[in-house]
Design an enzyme around this catalytic site. Structure first.
Site, mmCIF file in Angstrom:
data_model
loop_
_atom_site.group_PDB
_atom_site.id
_atom_site.type_symbol
_atom_site.label_atom_id
_atom_site.label_comp_id
_atom_site.label_asym_id
_atom_site.label_seq_id
_atom_site.Cartn_x
_atom_site.Cartn_y
_atom_site.Cartn_z
ATOM 1 C CB THR A 39 -0.931 0.038 1.235
ATOM 2 O OG1 THR A 39 -0.123 0.056 2.420
ATOM 3 C CG2 THR A 39 -1.846 -1.173 1.252
ATOM 4 C CB CYS A 43 0.397 1.840 10.475
ATOM 5 S SG CYS A 43 -0.514 1.780 8.936
ATOM 6 N NE ARG A 50 -7.836 -8.590 5.899
ATOM 7 C CZ ARG A 50 -8.440 -9.203 4.884
ATOM 8 N NH1 ARG A 50 -9.228 -8.501 4.078
ATOM 9 N NH2 ARG A 50 -8.252 -10.485 4.682
ATOM 10 N NE ARG A 72 -0.619 7.030 0.388
ATOM 11 C CZ ARG A 72 -0.532 5.917 -0.309
ATOM 12 N NH1 ARG A 72 0.642 5.549 -0.821
ATOM 13 N NH2 ARG A 72 -1.595 5.166 -0.517
ATOM 14 C CB CYS A 74 -1.633 5.119 8.370
ATOM 15 S SG CYS A 74 -3.293 4.469 8.675
#
Length: 350
Positions: A39, A43, A50, A72, A74
């Site tokens: 993605t 995080c 999830r 980048r 979250c």
């Protein structure tokens, strides 16, 4: 915002990081970030999104490193804000340690770029103490160390950073449980009243100074109390101590309902932060030693947090029985693992 030196401990190993993500461990927030290759986002460990597959994750020490690697932030967990909060507290701690006088809350907050009321809550959440409480504990630690080196009490007071003896004596009553002169002389002249009380987990010794409870322990009596306080005046219980002893006995039977009892226990700033973090754990819940260290404001000090548990002199009232090993096993307990298991079972209603 004022530049802040990064004082956060090194990133844990990859297995520890992965387990923290699986557990959504808030205590690990700010210590590292997890980057998801599929993605392109990073995080914090407690992110509620999830979980990705393990092979799609890598772990980096902070958001700066993650952005440099092309990831980048979250938008759900906002990991940049966590890192900024922890750095702000670290910078405030450094400022408190370097200051000759206790910095005002407004000055601390301005130094790190936060509103005073928000930073007050943030600092206490990270360290277990308010900024003023942390500063007072730090000075009391220095006074304790200076008194132990010999020399005059007045020299020790000023060496510890106090501007007047009256302030030192006020802090000593709060943090050392006795005056500086009494501390220097091993507690001579301090009156301690005591008695034992029967409980379903065995007899419990309950002892207190005029300020509050100084020892709660299973299976001990007058001889052990005198060994812990060799220069104190050991006296029989009075009505006030009898009432506290009954409250302690009730706490053993129902550890989920702690009474509001006064305490007189001396400890370092970190020990006090650990004991405050222990009392903040909800009844029926447990924490690991690593989580306890993080809650006390020093995530890398897992072993020191365990030592602070071992130095706890108020069984059940300061609930070190709520700390387990990282694998979920009971670990140690000064008053026996069977008692530890029984206390946990009672808190869970089992």
């Amino acid at each position: 915002m004022t530049h802040m030196t990064r004082l956060i401990p090194p990133i844990p190993d990859d297995d520890t990081c992965w387990q923290a993500f699986l557990a959504r461990d808030r205590a690990m927030d700010g210590r590292f970030v997890g980057c998801v290759s599929t993605t392109g986002i990073y995080c914090k460990p407690s992110c509620g999104a999830r979980h990705p597959r393990r092979e799609n994750m890598r772990f980096l020490p902070d958001p700066v490193a993650a952005r440099a690697a092309g990831f980048r932030a979250c938008l759900r967990c906002r990991p940049d804000e966590v890192g900024r909060d922890r750095l702000a507290v670290d910078a405030a701690v450094a400022l408190i340690r370097a200051a000759e006088e206790i910095p005002a809350l407004d000055a601390l907050a301005a130094h790190v770029g936060y509103a005073p009321h928000h930073f007050h809550r943030l600092f206490k959440r990270q360290t277990g103490l308010t900024p003023a409480g942390y500063a007072r504990s730090l000075r009391a630690d220095r006074l304790k160390a200076a008194l132990g080196q010999g020399g005059s009490i007045t020299d020790a007071i000023y060496e510890a950073g106090y501007s007047a003896p009256s302030r030192a004596y006020a802090d000593a009553q709060r943090h050392l449980g006795m005056t500086p002169s009494a501390w220097k002389d091993g507690g001579r002249g301090v009156a301690i009243r005591w008695r034992t009380v029967d409980t379903s987990l065995g007899p419990v010794l309950v002892a207190a100074t005029t300020k509050g409870l100084c020892r709660i322990s299973f299976g001990e009596g007058e001889a052990e109390l005198r060994a812990h306080f060799p220069k104190a005046d050991i006296l029989p219980a009075d009505a006030a101590l009898d009432a506290m002893a009954q409250a302690v006995a009730a706490l053993v039977e129902n550890p989920a309902a702690p009474p509001d009892l006064p305490m007189d226990v001396g400890g370092t700033a970190f020990q006090q932060a650990v004991w405050a973090a222990l009392r903040a754990i909800p009844p029926g819940e447990t924490r690991s030693y690593a989580e306890l260290a993080a809650a006390a404001g020093r995530p890398a000090a897992t072993r020191a947090a365990g030592s602070a548990c071992g130095d706890n002199s108020l069984a059940v009232l300061i609930p070190c029985h709520r700390i387990l090993r990282s694998d979920g096993s009971l670990g140690g307990y000064a008053w026996g693992l069977e008692r530890k298991r029984a206390l946990l079972d009672r808190e869970r209603g089992e």
